[in-house]
Design an enzyme around this catalytic site. Structure first.
Site, PDB file in Angstrom:
ATOM      1  N   THR A   1       6.411   4.230  -3.774  1.00 56.67           N
ATOM      2  CA  THR A   1       7.513   2.976  -3.607  1.00 56.67           C
ATOM      3  C   THR A   1       8.175   3.103  -5.162  1.00 56.67           C
ATOM      4  OG1 THR A   1       7.682   0.409  -3.750  1.00 56.67           O
ATOM      5  CG2 THR A   1       5.571   1.449  -4.625  1.00 56.67           C
TER       6      THR A   1
ATOM      7  N   SER B   1      -1.191  -0.449  -8.481  1.00 59.27           N
ATOM      8  CA  SER B   1      -2.187   0.236  -7.385  1.00 59.27           C
ATOM      9  C   SER B   1      -1.603   1.457  -7.176  1.00 59.27           C
ATOM     10  CB  SER B   1      -2.927  -0.458  -6.502  1.00 59.27           C
ATOM     11  OG  SER B   1      -1.812  -1.001  -5.434  1.00 59.27           O
ATOM     12  N   LYS B   2      -0.070   1.392  -6.824  1.00 58.18           N
ATOM     13  CA  LYS B   2       0.567   2.389  -6.159  1.00 58.18           C
ATOM     14  C   LYS B   2       0.790   3.443  -7.354  1.00 58.18           C
ATOM     15  CE  LYS B   2       2.163   3.110  -2.760  1.00 58.18           C
ATOM     16  NZ  LYS B   2       1.480   3.869  -1.286  1.00 58.18           N
TER      17      LYS B   2
ATOM     18  N   LEU C   1      -6.973   0.076  10.887  1.00 57.41           N
ATOM     19  CA  LEU C   1      -6.411  -0.965  11.822  1.00 57.41           C
ATOM     20  C   LEU C   1      -6.808  -2.388  10.915  1.00 57.41           C
ATOM     21  CD1 LEU C   1      -7.069  -0.062  15.486  1.00 57.41           C
ATOM     22  CD2 LEU C   1      -4.808   0.280  14.017  1.00 57.41           C
TER      23      LEU C   1
ATOM     24  N   TYR D   1       0.088  -4.867  -6.746  1.00 60.68           N
ATOM     25  CA  TYR D   1       0.413  -3.720  -5.799  1.00 60.68           C
ATOM     26  C   TYR D   1       1.167  -2.503  -6.377  1.00 60.68           C
ATOM     27  CZ  TYR D   1       3.556  -1.293  -2.378  1.00 60.68           C
ATOM     28  OH  TYR D   1       4.043  -0.471  -1.789  1.00 60.68           O
TER      29      TYR D   1
ATOM     30  N   ARG E   1      17.314  -6.085  -3.937  1.00 68.44           N
ATOM     31  CA  ARG E   1      16.691  -5.002  -3.389  1.00 68.44           C
ATOM     32  C   ARG E   1      17.593  -4.020  -3.003  1.00 68.44           C
ATOM     33  NH1 ARG E   1      13.693  -7.190  -5.978  1.00 68.44           N
ATOM     34  NH2 ARG E   1      11.476  -7.866  -6.021  1.00 68.44           N
TER      35      ARG E   1
ATOM     36  N   ILE F   1       5.956   1.754   8.707  1.00 71.56           N
ATOM     37  CA  ILE F   1       6.735   2.866   8.402  1.00 71.56           C
ATOM     38  C   ILE F   1       6.118   4.188   9.151  1.00 71.56           C
ATOM     39  CG2 ILE F   1       7.636   4.614   6.817  1.00 71.56           C
ATOM     40  CD1 ILE F   1       7.683   2.335   4.371  1.00 71.56           C
TER      41      ILE F   1
ATOM     42  N   ASN G   1      18.996 -11.167  -2.456  1.00 71.02           N
ATOM     43  CA  ASN G   1      18.431 -11.650  -1.045  1.00 71.02           C
ATOM     44  C   ASN G   1      18.949 -12.643  -0.495  1.00 71.02           C
ATOM     45  OD1 ASN G   1      16.032 -10.017  -1.941  1.00 71.02           O
ATOM     46  ND2 ASN G   1      14.878 -11.755  -3.129  1.00 71.02           N
TER      47      ASN G   1
ATOM     48  N   ARG H   1       7.856 -16.047  -6.665  1.00 76.01           N
ATOM     49  CA  ARG H   1       6.914 -15.148  -6.803  1.00 76.01           C
ATOM     50  C   ARG H   1       6.407 -14.895  -8.254  1.00 76.01           C
ATOM     51  NH1 ARG H   1       7.761  -9.507  -4.005  1.00 76.01           N
ATOM     52  NH2 ARG H   1       6.939 -10.585  -1.797  1.00 76.01           N
TER      53      ARG H   1
ATOM     54  N   SER I   1       0.414  -3.098   1.357  1.00 70.67           N
ATOM     55  CA  SER I   1       1.640  -3.026   1.033  1.00 70.67           C
ATOM     56  C   SER I   1       2.273  -4.171   0.587  1.00 70.67           C
ATOM     57  CB  SER I   1       2.271  -2.314   2.222  1.00 70.67           C
ATOM     58  OG  SER I   1       2.518  -3.175   3.401  1.00 70.67           O
TER      59      SER I   1
HETATM   60  P1  NAD Z   1       2.181  -1.451   6.309  1.00 69.91           P
HETATM   61  O1  NAD Z   1       1.460  -2.534   5.805  1.00 69.91           O
HETATM   62  O2  NAD Z   1       2.913  -1.899   7.478  1.00 69.91           O
HETATM   63  O3  NAD Z   1       1.048  -0.527   6.820  1.00 69.91           O
HETATM   64  C1  NAD Z   1       0.134   0.078   6.158  1.00 69.91           C
HETATM   65  C2  NAD Z   1      -1.135   0.766   7.168  1.00 69.91           C
HETATM   66  O4  NAD Z   1      -2.187   1.182   6.393  1.00 69.91           O
HETATM   67  C3  NAD Z   1      -1.529  -0.106   8.340  1.00 69.91           C
HETATM   68  O5  NAD Z   1      -1.477   0.552   9.672  1.00 69.91           O
HETATM   69  C4  NAD Z   1      -2.972  -0.283   8.053  1.00 69.91           C
HETATM   70  O6  NAD Z   1      -3.856  -0.638   9.154  1.00 69.91           O
HETATM   71  C5  NAD Z   1      -3.383   1.127   7.196  1.00 69.91           C
HETATM   72  N1  NAD Z   1      -4.464   1.000   6.431  1.00 69.91           N
HETATM   73  C6  NAD Z   1      -4.371  -0.064   5.472  1.00 69.91           C
HETATM   74  N2  NAD Z   1      -5.690   0.151   4.500  1.00 69.91           N
HETATM   75  C7  NAD Z   1      -6.282   1.239   5.256  1.00 69.91           C
HETATM   76  C8  NAD Z   1      -7.513   1.820   4.806  1.00 69.91           C
HETATM   77  N3  NAD Z   1      -8.309   1.580   4.173  1.00 69.91           N
HETATM   78  N4  NAD Z   1      -7.905   3.046   5.555  1.00 69.91           N
HETATM   79  C9  NAD Z   1      -6.955   3.442   6.623  1.00 69.91           C
HETATM   80  N5  NAD Z   1      -5.951   2.639   7.077  1.00 69.91           N
HETATM   81  C10 NAD Z   1      -5.543   1.705   6.196  1.00 69.91           C
HETATM   82  O7  NAD Z   1       2.609  -0.587   5.090  1.00 69.91           O
HETATM   83  P2  NAD Z   1       4.359   0.069   5.212  1.00 69.91           P
HETATM   84  O8  NAD Z   1       5.280  -0.939   4.722  1.00 69.91           O
HETATM   85  O9  NAD Z   1       4.411   0.714   6.557  1.00 69.91           O
HETATM   86  O10 NAD Z   1       3.947   1.068   4.188  1.00 69.91           O
HETATM   87  C11 NAD Z   1       3.594   2.327   4.295  1.00 69.91           C
HETATM   88  C12 NAD Z   1       3.338   3.204   2.957  1.00 69.91           C
HETATM   89  O11 NAD Z   1       4.816   3.333   2.406  1.00 69.91           O
HETATM   90  C13 NAD Z   1       2.704   2.182   1.801  1.00 69.91           C
HETATM   91  O12 NAD Z   1       2.129   3.661   1.119  1.00 69.91           O
HETATM   92  C14 NAD Z   1       3.531   1.778   0.890  1.00 69.91           C
HETATM   93  O13 NAD Z   1       3.315   1.511  -0.279  1.00 69.91           O
HETATM   94  C15 NAD Z   1       4.912   2.680   0.929  1.00 69.91           C
HETATM   95  N6  NAD Z   1       6.355   2.104   0.918  1.00 69.91           N
HETATM   96  C16 NAD Z   1       6.424   0.841   1.547  1.00 69.91           C
HETATM   97  C17 NAD Z   1       7.836   0.567   1.589  1.00 69.91           C
HETATM   98  C18 NAD Z   1       8.353  -0.715   2.478  1.00 69.91           C
HETATM   99  O14 NAD Z   1       9.569  -1.095   2.045  1.00 69.91           O
HETATM  100  N7  NAD Z   1       7.500  -1.105   3.405  1.00 69.91           N
HETATM  101  C19 NAD Z   1       8.749   1.014   0.777  1.00 69.91           C
HETATM  102  C20 NAD Z   1       8.469   2.208  -0.001  1.00 69.91           C
HETATM  103  C21 NAD Z   1       7.229   2.848   0.342  1.00 69.91           C
HETATM  104  O1  DAU Z   2      10.685  -1.619  -2.995  1.00 68.78           O
HETATM  105  C1  DAU Z   2       9.851  -1.210  -2.091  1.00 68.78           C
HETATM  106  C2  DAU Z   2       8.822  -2.264  -1.703  1.00 68.78           C
HETATM  107  O2  DAU Z   2       9.484  -3.176  -0.853  1.00 68.78           O
HETATM  108  C3  DAU Z   2       7.342  -1.509  -0.831  1.00 68.78           C
HETATM  109  O3  DAU Z   2       6.779  -0.833  -1.785  1.00 68.78           O
HETATM  110  C4  DAU Z   2       6.583  -2.825  -0.292  1.00 68.78           C
HETATM  111  O4  DAU Z   2       5.683  -2.166   0.266  1.00 68.78           O
HETATM  112  C5  DAU Z   2       7.540  -3.646   0.352  1.00 68.78           C
HETATM  113  O5  DAU Z   2       6.569  -4.909   0.817  1.00 68.78           O
HETATM  114  C6  DAU Z   2       8.564  -4.343  -0.332  1.00 68.78           C
HETATM  115  O6  DAU Z   2       8.220  -5.224  -1.456  1.00 68.78           O
HETATM  116  P1  DAU Z   2       9.142  -6.541  -1.705  1.00 68.78           P
HETATM  117  O7  DAU Z   2       8.197  -7.183  -2.474  1.00 68.78           O
HETATM  118  O8  DAU Z   2      10.362  -6.049  -2.220  1.00 68.78           O
HETATM  119  O9  DAU Z   2       9.577  -6.977  -0.350  1.00 68.78           O
HETATM  120  P2  DAU Z   2       9.306  -8.481   0.287  1.00 68.78           P
HETATM  121  O10 DAU Z   2       9.944  -8.360   1.908  1.00 68.78           O
HETATM  122  O11 DAU Z   2       7.844  -8.946   0.085  1.00 68.78           O
HETATM  123  O12 DAU Z   2      10.441  -9.452  -0.278  1.00 68.78           O
HETATM  124  C7  DAU Z   2      11.682  -8.941  -0.421  1.00 68.78           C
HETATM  125  C8  DAU Z   2      12.411  -9.661  -1.586  1.00 68.78           C
HETATM  126  O13 DAU Z   2      12.513 -11.335  -0.673  1.00 68.78           O
HETATM  127  C9  DAU Z   2      11.629 -10.128  -2.785  1.00 68.78           C
HETATM  128  O14 DAU Z   2      12.546 -10.366  -3.835  1.00 68.78           O
HETATM  129  C10 DAU Z   2      10.863 -11.526  -2.423  1.00 68.78           C
HETATM  130  C11 DAU Z   2      11.635 -12.023  -1.502  1.00 68.78           C
HETATM  131  N1  DAU Z   2      10.975 -12.921  -0.639  1.00 68.78           N
HETATM  132  C12 DAU Z   2      10.111 -12.437   0.241  1.00 68.78           C
HETATM  133  C13 DAU Z   2       9.456 -13.214   1.174  1.00 68.78           C
HETATM  134  C14 DAU Z   2       8.412 -12.882   1.923  1.00 68.78           C
HETATM  135  C15 DAU Z   2      11.415 -14.303  -0.474  1.00 68.78           C
HETATM  136  O15 DAU Z   2      12.408 -14.638  -0.990  1.00 68.78           O
HETATM  137  N2  DAU Z   2      10.649 -14.969   0.386  1.00 68.78           N
HETATM  138  C16 DAU Z   2       9.846 -14.814   1.449  1.00 68.78           C
HETATM  139  O16 DAU Z   2       9.358 -15.599   2.017  1.00 68.78           O
END
Ligand code: NAD
Ligand code: DAU
Length: 380
Positions: A137, A189-190, A39, A186, A250, A16, A285, A317, A89
């Site tokens: 999140t 912690s958030k 990184l 996770y 989701r 993101i 899913n 999970r 994340s």
């Molecule tokens: P991501 O895992 O793709 O990226 C995380 C980034 O943070 C990476 O570039 C990593 O190198 C950096 N990072 C990790 N630890 C660090 C540290 N100690 N110091 C500096 N940099 C560090 O994550 P994402 O999916 O892009 O999520 C970004 C943010 O959005 C997170 O806070 C996550 O909780 C939140 N979020 C994600 C989703 C989702 O669906 N992915 C949804 C809602 C909220």
């Molecule tokens: O809701 C926001 C969150 O969405 C973010 O805060 C998190 O950073 C992000 O990782 C995501 O969490 P989820 O656990 O929902 O995402 P994930 O892609 O890991 O899984 C999506 C759904 O799919 C979940 O119900 C678990 C399932 N899943 C996931 C994986 C990786 C499977 O069934 N098989 C898989 O191999």
């Protein structure tokens, strides 16, 4: 050049964060955007190739837990705003290694907050014109039930929304005033980091905004997450590990729409407020997985149904949250944001991006992307 504003975006090399950096660097040439990223395995500077040479963009490799480095950076660059995305994340990783999540997500956020607070308090204008924007999140709210009005089977449609395809698998939604009930390390912690951010507002008067967003999908997502992992597996005809029965729900939002929401909230959000971000777009899913198989097969010219047998049900999970569903009415009503893409368009765009960028995927899955930073910066 003298910039109008200097903004740190943490985690800008992640999924993101890279979209947020790209949007801000391109849209605001009068802002200096500093991407602060450690990184980790999830950080990939290749995600930002198209903006890395822009004059208003800088990259600093740093750990958000390293208070001294962050504080010195804020002083040196005279930072006005922080958009804080850096985090661990992935839920599955948090189940195996909760310590890393507490360190980065809790202590890292605290270190960012304290550095910003001390720096801003040292200025004549103090907190005036400053903002600490924390990205969180929907998972902090816990899991919703699948309950429908009597005599109605889910999915059912509950409200007008910007998505014609809005389905709901229950009557309840995550609203901003809901009690936090995180289940995974996770989300715990958030949740903790969100509490720290609000405590800095309530205790020190620090200008903060918090947003809680639903599941994002789109280009540059690390292929440990459902959508990119499964697209890549379908392409290579590898098994698709579906947790449990694939019945979990989701709420999916295209990542560029999240970045647009962050832009709107950064500029127009009310200090001290929380905004939920989501697209009223719930999917089981297993239904998403069927869409992915159909879309990949169609684009690759494979016959319909050719890859249905890749679906492999595996052990669920631990503590798997049943349903997430965001109510983003407040954001839509008060700040006028709404998603720009229908899910079908977003998924088509996303699948095509991963299929067209196989080199990116290969470098990520082989680990070669981690050499990009060293190669690039050793040449400068
Ligand atoms: P991501 O895992 O793709 O990226 C995380 C980034 O943070 C990476 O570039 C990593 O190198 C950096 N990072 C990790 N630890 C660090 C540290 N100690 N110091 C500096 N940099 C560090 O994550 P994402 O999916 O892009 O999520 C970004 C943010 O959005 C997170 O806070 C996550 O909780 C939140 N979020 C994600 C989703 C989702 O669906 N992915 C949804 C809602 C909220
Ligand atoms: O809701 C926001 C969150 O969405 C973010 O805060 C998190 O950073 C992000 O990782 C995501 O969490 P989820 O656990 O929902 O995402 P994930 O892609 O890991 O899984 C999506 C759904 O799919 C979940 O119900 C678990 C399932 N899943 C996931 C994986 C990786 C499977 O069934 N098989 C898989 O191999």
């Amino acid at each position: 050049m003298a910039y109008n504003s200097t903004i740190i975006i943490t985690g800008g090399a992640g999924f993101i964060g890279s979209h947020v950096v790209r949007l801000f660097v391109n849209k605001y040439p009068d802002y200096h955007i500093i991407n602060v990223d450690k990184l980790t395995y999830a950080g990939n500077l290749e995600n930002l190739k198209d903006v890395e040479d822009k004059p208003n963009y800088s990259f600093v490799k740093a750990d958000i837990c390293d208070f001294d480095t962050i504080f010195a950076l804020m002083q040196r660059e005279h930072v006005d705003g922080v958009i804080h995305l850096a985090a661990e994340s992935h839920v599955d990783r948090s189940i195996k290694d909760p310590f890393t999540f507490a360190r980065t997500n809790v202590m890292g956020t605290l270190s960012m907050l304290q550095a910003a607070k001390l720096f801003w308090e040292s200025l004549p204008e103090k907190f005036d014109g400053k903002l600490f924007y924390h990205i969180s999140t929907d998972e902090v709210y816990g899991a919703l039930k699948m309950t429908c009005p009597e005599g109605v089977e889910p999915p059912f449609s509950t409200r007008a929304s910007s998505s014609e395809h809005h389905l709901a698998y229950g009557e309840q939604f995550f609203t901003e005033d809901l009690k936090y009930q995180p289940h995974s390390p996770y989300s715990a912690s958030k949740a903790s980091s969100d509490h720290f951010v609000r405590s800095f507002h309530d205790t020190y008067g620090m200008p903060v905004v918090v947003t809680n967003c639903s599941n994002n999908y789109g280009p540059y997502q690390f292929p440990e997450k459902l959508i990119p992992l499964f697209i890549n597996n379908i392409r290579h005809r590898k098994p698709l590990p579906v947790y449990g029965k694939g019945e979990n729900v989701r709420d999916w939002l295209f990542v560029e729409d999240h970045a647009r929401a962050i832009d709107v909230i950064f500029h127009k959000g009310v200090i001290g407020e929380t905004y939920n971000i989501g697209g009223f777009n719930e999917w089981k899913n297993i239904d998403i997985i069927k869409v992915l198989i159909r879309t990949v097969d169609r684009i690759l010219g494979r016959p319909e149904g050719a890859d249905d047998d890749l679906v492999t049900f595996v052990t669920d999970r631990a503590g798997h949250d049943l349903r997430y569903a965001i109510d983003s009415t407040k954001l839509q009503r008060e700040l006028g944001w709404e998603p720009s893409l229908q899910f079908e368009q977003g998924i088509e765009k996303t699948v095509r991006w991963y299929l067209d960028n196989q080199e990116w995927m290969d470098r990520v899955t082989s680990g070669d992307y981690q050499k990009y930073y060293e190669d690039m910066y050793s040449n400068r």
